[in-house]
Design a protein around this motif. Sequence first.
Motif, PDB file in Angstrom:
ATOM      1  N   ILE A  35       0.850  -1.173   0.000  1.00  0.00           N
ATOM      2  CA  ILE A  35       0.000   0.000   0.000  1.00  0.00           C
ATOM      3  C   ILE A  35       0.891   1.231   0.000  1.00  0.00           C
ATOM      4  N   TYR A  36       0.438   2.283  -0.681  1.00  0.00           N
ATOM      5  CA  TYR A  36       1.243   3.481  -0.843  1.00  0.00           C
ATOM      6  C   TYR A  36       0.663   4.604   0.006  1.00  0.00           C
ATOM      7  N   VAL A  37       1.556   5.325   0.690  1.00  0.00           N
ATOM      8  CA  VAL A  37       1.163   6.311   1.689  1.00  0.00           C
ATOM      9  C   VAL A  37       1.897   7.616   1.420  1.00  0.00           C
ATOM     10  N   GLY A  38       1.191   8.732   1.528  1.00  0.00           N
ATOM     11  CA  GLY A  38       1.800  10.044   1.362  1.00  0.00           C
ATOM     12  C   GLY A  38       1.911  10.769   2.687  1.00  0.00           C
ATOM     13  N   GLY A  39       2.938  11.598   2.818  1.00  0.00           N
ATOM     14  CA  GLY A  39       3.135  12.394   4.025  1.00  0.00           C
ATOM     15  C   GLY A  39       3.820  13.698   3.686  1.00  0.00           C
ATOM     16  N   ALA A  40       4.490  14.290   4.638  1.00  0.00           N
ATOM     17  CA  ALA A  40       5.201  15.543   4.411  1.00  0.00           C
ATOM     18  C   ALA A  40       6.465  15.274   3.599  1.00  0.00           C
ATOM     19  N   GLY A  41       6.408  15.563   2.311  1.00  0.00           N
ATOM     20  CA  GLY A  41       7.580  15.436   1.445  1.00  0.00           C
ATOM     21  C   GLY A  41       7.989  14.028   1.110  1.00  0.00           C
ATOM     22  N   SER A  42       7.155  13.019   1.385  1.00  0.00           N
ATOM     23  CA  SER A  42       7.578  11.633   1.178  1.00  0.00           C
ATOM     24  C   SER A  42       6.427  10.749   0.712  1.00  0.00           C
ATOM     25  N   VAL A  43       6.815   9.665   0.009  1.00  0.00           N
ATOM     26  CA  VAL A  43       5.905   8.590  -0.361  1.00  0.00           C
ATOM     27  C   VAL A  43       6.525   7.291   0.129  1.00  0.00           C
ATOM     28  N   TRP A  44       5.696   6.429   0.742  1.00  0.00           N
ATOM     29  CA  TRP A  44       6.172   5.138   1.237  1.00  0.00           C
ATOM     30  C   TRP A  44       5.444   4.007   0.530  1.00  0.00           C
ATOM     31  N   ALA A  45       6.155   2.920   0.288  1.00  0.00           N
ATOM     32  CA  ALA A  45       5.557   1.649  -0.095  1.00  0.00           C
ATOM     33  C   ALA A  45       5.701   0.720   1.097  1.00  0.00           C
ATOM     34  N   VAL A 102       9.054  -0.998   2.270  1.00  0.00           N
ATOM     35  CA  VAL A 102       9.806  -1.542   1.139  1.00  0.00           C
ATOM     36  C   VAL A 102      10.722  -0.470   0.557  1.00  0.00           C
ATOM     37  N   TRP A 103      10.189   0.724   0.394  1.00  0.00           N
ATOM     38  CA  TRP A 103      11.015   1.865  -0.004  1.00  0.00           C
ATOM     39  C   TRP A 103      10.332   3.169   0.410  1.00  0.00           C
ATOM     40  N   LYS A 104      11.142   4.208   0.432  1.00  0.00           N
ATOM     41  CA  LYS A 104      10.654   5.558   0.717  1.00  0.00           C
ATOM     42  C   LYS A 104      11.213   6.485  -0.345  1.00  0.00           C
ATOM     43  N   GLN A 105      10.357   7.286  -0.941  1.00  0.00           N
ATOM     44  CA  GLN A 105      10.794   8.271  -1.926  1.00  0.00           C
ATOM     45  C   GLN A 105      10.459   9.658  -1.408  1.00  0.00           C
ATOM     46  N   GLN A 106      11.424  10.556  -1.470  1.00  0.00           N
ATOM     47  CA  GLN A 106      11.250  11.901  -0.952  1.00  0.00           C
ATOM     48  C   GLN A 106      11.341  12.900  -2.098  1.00  0.00           C
ATOM     49  N   TYR A 107      10.383  13.829  -2.132  1.00  0.00           N
ATOM     50  CA  TYR A 107      10.449  14.892  -3.144  1.00  0.00           C
ATOM     51  C   TYR A 107       9.602  16.078  -2.698  1.00  0.00           C
ATOM     52  N   GLY A 108       9.920  17.233  -3.234  1.00  0.00           N
ATOM     53  CA  GLY A 108       9.143  18.424  -2.933  1.00  0.00           C
ATOM     54  C   GLY A 108       9.430  19.034  -1.583  1.00  0.00           C
ATOM     55  N   GLY A 109      10.617  18.763  -1.014  1.00  0.00           N
ATOM     56  CA  GLY A 109      10.936  19.334   0.282  1.00  0.00           C
ATOM     57  C   GLY A 109      10.000  18.813   1.348  1.00  0.00           C
ATOM     58  N   GLU A 110       9.366  19.724   2.100  1.00  0.00           N
ATOM     59  CA  GLU A 110       8.424  19.338   3.142  1.00  0.00           C
ATOM     60  C   GLU A 110       6.972  19.511   2.703  1.00  0.00           C
ATOM     61  N   THR A 111       6.758  19.736   1.396  1.00  0.00           N
ATOM     62  CA  THR A 111       5.398  19.900   0.890  1.00  0.00           C
ATOM     63  C   THR A 111       4.603  18.610   1.073  1.00  0.00           C
ATOM     64  N   ARG A 112       3.397  18.717   1.587  1.00  0.00           N
ATOM     65  CA  ARG A 112       2.582  17.521   1.857  1.00  0.00           C
ATOM     66  C   ARG A 112       2.222  16.809   0.563  1.00  0.00           C
ATOM     67  N   VAL A 113       2.326  15.492   0.604  1.00  0.00           N
ATOM     68  CA  VAL A 113       1.966  14.641  -0.527  1.00  0.00           C
ATOM     69  C   VAL A 113       0.566  14.085  -0.291  1.00  0.00           C
ATOM     70  N   ASN A 114      -0.320  14.241  -1.277  1.00  0.00           N
ATOM     71  CA  ASN A 114      -1.678  13.715  -1.170  1.00  0.00           C
ATOM     72  C   ASN A 114      -1.677  12.195  -1.327  1.00  0.00           C
ATOM     73  N   ALA A 115      -2.811  11.564  -1.071  1.00  0.00           N
ATOM     74  CA  ALA A 115      -2.899  10.105  -1.148  1.00  0.00           C
ATOM     75  C   ALA A 115      -2.488   9.620  -2.541  1.00  0.00           C
ATOM     76  N   PRO A 116      -1.475   8.748  -2.638  1.00  0.00           N
ATOM     77  CA  PRO A 116      -1.003   8.286  -3.950  1.00  0.00           C
ATOM     78  C   PRO A 116      -2.026   7.378  -4.639  1.00  0.00           C
TER      79      PRO A 116
END
Length: 434
Positions: A328-338, A347-361
């Motif tokens: 399942i994929y999860v969004g947070g402050a500047g990050s996406v998690w699998a 499984v992995w974490k991808q970071q982008y956009g600084g601390e900008t909140r990421v909406n539900a992937p």
Amino acid sequence: MDRRVLFASLILLAGGATGVGVALFAFVGIDDATADSEVVWETEPVDGDDGSGAVVATVDGDPVVLQSTTADGDRVVRATAVGGEVAWRTPLSAIAVGDAAGGDGESGSDGDAGNGTGGDAGNETDGGDAPAISGFVSATLGGDPVVAFTTETGSLVVLDAADGTTRFATDLGGPSGLRPAIGDLDDDGDSEVAAATTDGTVLAVDATGDRVFETALDAPVDRRPLIADFDGNDDGDGVPRGVAVATAGGDEATIRLLDATGDARWTATPAVTPLTWAAADTRDGPVLALGGTSGNLETIELTDGSSRYEVGLQDLPVAVGDADPGRIYVGGAGSVWAVDLRDGEVVWKQQYGGETRVNAPGVADVSGNGEPGPVAVNRGGGVLALNEQGEPIAQGDVGDAVVYAGPLFADVNGDGSDEVLVVTADGRVVALSD
């Protein structure tokens, strides 16, 4: 070493996680090798909600974007076809009777009661005090594509996605504005619609709007209901179908799974306070995945309501998105998690956009190679598509905009792959392709 890989074997100790050990994941950077997405088409801004309630429906093989807009003080459901042309508009005041329109309407939308076809995307005007409605859900009901929503005044409305005519409008008996759910509750091959009122009533109706059940709970409902109807449920394997409902009482949230008659199969108190949630299937059986206000992700077994695991992702709220088999994929402050759905390992974490909140992937095949992967959109309008390994494959943006919505998907140019559709807070619909 590929310079995108900043840390090949970064070890994350999920601090504060319950029942979850050390997770191994790759943190992958973004560089010039990532393709830039191009804007295929976009509409003009339009007044309405913040964009987070929009959905895509497929009508005769063609996608339409359904969003809430306003015009002359009225709430309007609008369908936008590929290219930006408005296929139809249905004002709330033209829908069915009574509370659905906030008045005493007598007939459903027939294409003439303010329900224009064609025209430009900017015809709607400032809605002023237009009545509030929920986000939309699109699905097939009785063999036809539909869009469903609830009103703040207490109605469940289902429209034909082909032309905006009213399929039915049902009085919920209390205030709502919570997004409904559509799914097969009783495993008979036909879908039902479930809706909840904020004061604690859950209603399910069939494809014609007739009541299947009505259940009054002992606490207010503060999240949209979910229908769990995974293949194989209730066929003797012990995995139930049902409507999951989250209620709020005091400092704790309570989750119930109601069966096809409205009776509670189980009641559970999760460890996290859910901000977002989703139902997902796994090799060990389906779960409810809860994104907590504390930054933790918890999964609840659909069979009995027990907690499978809780894992800490960050110290800020996280948004649960779509799942693919096993993750399942999860969004947070500047990050996406699998996150692995079986054991909670990151499984992995991808970071982008600084601390900008990421909406539900979301999850889609944007590369056309038959391998769907996660796509994330952040509040600043940045779009990032990844493969299953968390490696960026495309990125883009929708210009100067605020975006509260997760990505939508449709093949808008006929190339066999999904394009990413983003609905901005000012009502623009932007289609991007790599």
